[in-house]
Design a protein around this motif. Structure first.
Motif, PDB file in Angstrom:
ATOM      1  N   GLY A  92      10.790 -11.358   6.554  1.00 15.82           N
ATOM      2  CA  GLY A  92      11.665 -10.543   5.717  1.00 15.82           C
ATOM      3  C   GLY A  92      12.709  -9.839   6.554  1.00 15.82           C
ATOM      4  N   SER A  93      13.747  -9.348   5.920  1.00 15.44           N
ATOM      5  CA  SER A  93      14.851  -8.729   6.647  1.00 15.44           C
ATOM      6  C   SER A  93      14.472  -7.389   7.260  1.00 15.44           C
ATOM      7  CB  SER A  93      16.049  -8.538   5.703  1.00 15.44           C
ATOM      8  OG  SER A  93      15.686  -7.753   4.576  1.00 15.44           O
ATOM      9  N   ASN A  94      13.345  -6.820   6.849  1.00 19.86           N
ATOM     10  CA  ASN A  94      12.934  -5.519   7.370  1.00 19.86           C
ATOM     11  C   ASN A  94      11.838  -5.623   8.430  1.00 19.86           C
ATOM     12  OD1 ASN A  94      10.870  -6.366   5.824  1.00 19.86           O
ATOM     13  ND2 ASN A  94      10.883  -4.653   4.380  1.00 19.86           N
ATOM     14  N   GLY A  95      11.600  -6.810   8.961  1.00 20.49           N
ATOM     15  CA  GLY A  95      10.596  -6.976  10.003  1.00 20.49           C
ATOM     16  C   GLY A  95       9.205  -7.286   9.503  1.00 20.49           C
ATOM     17  N   LEU A  96       9.014  -7.365   8.195  1.00 23.37           N
ATOM     18  CA  LEU A  96       7.716  -7.717   7.630  1.00 23.37           C
ATOM     19  C   LEU A  96       7.591  -9.238   7.672  1.00 23.37           C
ATOM     20  CD1 LEU A  96       5.290  -6.248   6.264  1.00 23.37           C
ATOM     21  CD2 LEU A  96       6.316  -6.833   4.072  1.00 23.37           C
ATOM     22  N   ASP A  97       6.868  -9.772   8.683  1.00 22.13           N
ATOM     23  CA  ASP A  97       6.819 -11.215   8.845  1.00 22.13           C
ATOM     24  C   ASP A  97       5.834 -11.847   7.875  1.00 22.13           C
ATOM     25  OD1 ASP A  97       4.239 -10.902   9.854  1.00 22.13           O
ATOM     26  OD2 ASP A  97       4.808 -11.221  11.929  1.00 22.13           O
ATOM     27  N   LYS A 105       2.075 -10.602   8.024  1.00 20.85           N
ATOM     28  CA  LYS A 105       1.905  -9.260   7.467  1.00 20.85           C
ATOM     29  C   LYS A 105       2.063  -9.287   5.953  1.00 20.85           C
ATOM     30  CE  LYS A 105       3.591  -6.878  11.603  1.00 20.85           C
ATOM     31  NZ  LYS A 105       4.675  -6.031  12.173  1.00 20.85           N
ATOM     32  N   LEU A 106       3.022 -10.084   5.485  1.00 20.54           N
ATOM     33  CA  LEU A 106       3.223 -10.207   4.045  1.00 20.54           C
ATOM     34  C   LEU A 106       2.006 -10.848   3.389  1.00 20.54           C
ATOM     35  CD1 LEU A 106       5.085  -9.815   1.651  1.00 20.54           C
ATOM     36  CD2 LEU A 106       6.225 -11.965   2.235  1.00 20.54           C
ATOM     37  N   LEU A 107       1.409 -11.838   4.052  1.00 20.01           N
ATOM     38  CA  LEU A 107       0.194 -12.467   3.538  1.00 20.01           C
ATOM     39  C   LEU A 107      -0.902 -11.434   3.313  1.00 20.01           C
ATOM     40  CD1 LEU A 107      -1.926 -14.788   3.086  1.00 20.01           C
ATOM     41  CD2 LEU A 107      -2.094 -14.929   5.588  1.00 20.01           C
ATOM     42  N   ARG A 108      -1.151 -10.599   4.328  1.00 16.70           N
ATOM     43  CA  ARG A 108      -2.227  -9.614   4.219  1.00 16.70           C
ATOM     44  C   ARG A 108      -1.946  -8.588   3.135  1.00 16.70           C
ATOM     45  NH1 ARG A 108      -2.129 -10.514   9.975  1.00 16.70           N
ATOM     46  NH2 ARG A 108      -0.681  -8.795  10.321  1.00 16.70           N
ATOM     47  N   ARG A 109      -0.703  -8.147   3.040  1.00 13.85           N
ATOM     48  CA  ARG A 109      -0.351  -7.155   2.014  1.00 13.85           C
ATOM     49  C   ARG A 109      -0.400  -7.773   0.622  1.00 13.85           C
ATOM     50  NH1 ARG A 109       3.169  -3.261   4.419  1.00 13.85           N
ATOM     51  NH2 ARG A 109       3.458  -2.344   2.345  1.00 13.85           N
ATOM     52  N   ALA A 110       0.077  -9.006   0.519  1.00 19.83           N
ATOM     53  CA  ALA A 110       0.075  -9.689  -0.781  1.00 19.83           C
ATOM     54  C   ALA A 110      -1.342  -9.949  -1.260  1.00 19.83           C
ATOM     55  CB  ALA A 110       0.851 -10.997  -0.689  1.00 19.83           C
ATOM     56  N   ARG A 111      -2.242 -10.276  -0.326  1.00 17.45           N
ATOM     57  CA  ARG A 111      -3.625 -10.555  -0.688  1.00 17.45           C
ATOM     58  C   ARG A 111      -4.292  -9.328  -1.324  1.00 17.45           C
ATOM     59  NH1 ARG A 111      -4.392 -14.763  -1.393  1.00 17.45           N
ATOM     60  NH2 ARG A 111      -4.432 -15.823   0.604  1.00 17.45           N
ATOM     61  N   ALA A 112      -3.892  -8.127  -0.870  1.00 17.00           N
ATOM     62  CA  ALA A 112      -4.458  -6.899  -1.440  1.00 17.00           C
ATOM     63  C   ALA A 112      -3.976  -6.671  -2.872  1.00 17.00           C
ATOM     64  CB  ALA A 112      -4.084  -5.700  -0.559  1.00 17.00           C
ATOM     65  N   ILE A 113      -2.775  -7.175  -3.176  1.00 12.46           N
ATOM     66  CA  ILE A 113      -2.215  -6.990  -4.523  1.00 12.46           C
ATOM     67  C   ILE A 113      -2.679  -8.084  -5.464  1.00 12.46           C
ATOM     68  CG2 ILE A 113      -0.066  -6.859  -5.853  1.00 12.46           C
ATOM     69  CD1 ILE A 113       1.288  -5.875  -3.238  1.00 12.46           C
TER      70      ILE A 113
END
Length: 277
Positions: free
Chosen positions: A56-61, A64-72
């Motif tokens: 992502g453009s804000n440094g969220l690769d 990291k997005l995978l782990r955050r998305a998995r929580a949602i």
């Protein structure tokens, strides 16, 4: 028609445009996002079938997005794109990504994996990590066709830095032997698992595949090309058709020609091969 939904995240405008074009279908809705935090907001607002998670453009690769998305969205199928780094690939497996592609990502093959993800059912427990060191990877794989295909791709990503001829030979031999284990040893029974290891030394790659079946004897293997009688090089094709088995039967013979050593255990339910580079 019920539209399938794909969330595409990539901060590189050119790469994003190419991937978006390859993913478009009449039965799909593609949401284009360039920022990782915006992608998380999208996931909170509505469900998606597949997330293609790039940087992502804000440094969220992608990881990291995978782990955050998995929580949602715990059941979301996530395909990660990122650097050609074995440690990152193994992290993707541990966090139950559907797949991983190193960049630059080939749009055609990625689109095929997205379609496979859309067509598949529950998947998160199909590949279990036993050992996750880049030089020694051991996985327990459910006896399912799509699990075998995903595993083959993961291992190709882990060893993407091998010399091309070595990589290509392994990319043919390994899935042939894995599919033999799942088809003949596991009988495509999703309750059963194949354990496989891929080891890498300074000079070679060693693969070991152990299936849950009772094994076989080379003295009676009529459905395989390795057992064809002299003068009848396609006899096994007729036998496979009579038994309703998938086309093939060349796996053992072909693998022997692609690797440097290939050995089966006494029971015939475990195989090991060595490929030097």
């Amino acid at each position: 028609m019920s539209l399938r939904s794909v969330l595409l995240v990539d901060s590189d405008p050119e790469a994003h445009q190419i991937l978006a074009g390859s993913l478009k279908r009449e039965d799909r809705h593609i949401t284009d996002v360039y920022d990782g935090h915006e992608a998380l907001e999208q996931l909170r607002a509505e469900p998606y079938d597949v997330l293609v998670a790039g940087p992502g453009s804000n440094g969220l690769d992608g990881l990291k997005l995978l782990r955050r998305a998995r929580a949602i969205r715990p059941d979301l199928k996530v395909i990660v794109t990122g650097d050609p780094d074995p440690a990152r690939v193994l992290s993707a497996i541990r966090h139950r990504a559907y797949g991983y592609w190193h960049r630059p990502t080939p749009p055609g093959p990625l689109a095929e994996m997205v379609q496979q993800a859309l067509d598949s059912g529950p998947f998160k427990d199909d590949i279990r990590v036993v050992s996750a060191r880049p030089e020694w990877v051991t996985l327990d794989v459910r006896c399912k066709l799509d699990a075998a295909e995903r595993t083959t791709h993961y291992l190709r990503e882990i060893h993407c830095d091998l010399p091309a001829p070595v990589r290509d030979d392994i990319a043919v031999a390994f899935p042939e032997l894995l599919m033999n284990a799942i088809e003949h040893g596991g009988k495509y029974d999703a309750r059963k698992r194949v354990r496989l290891s891929l080891l890498r030394t300074s000079r070679c790659v060693i693969a070991h595949i152990h299936d849950p079946g009772t094994g076989f004897s080379f003295d009676f293997l009529p459905h395989a090309a390795v057992s064809n009688p002299a003068g009848a090089p396609t006899k096994h094709v007729e036998i496979r058709a009579e038994k309703g088995q998938r086309p093939g039967g060349f796996g053992i013979l072909m693998s022997r020609n692609l690797v440097d050593d290939l050995l089966y255990n006494e029971r015939g339910n475990a195989v090991l091969f060595v490929k030097y580079f």
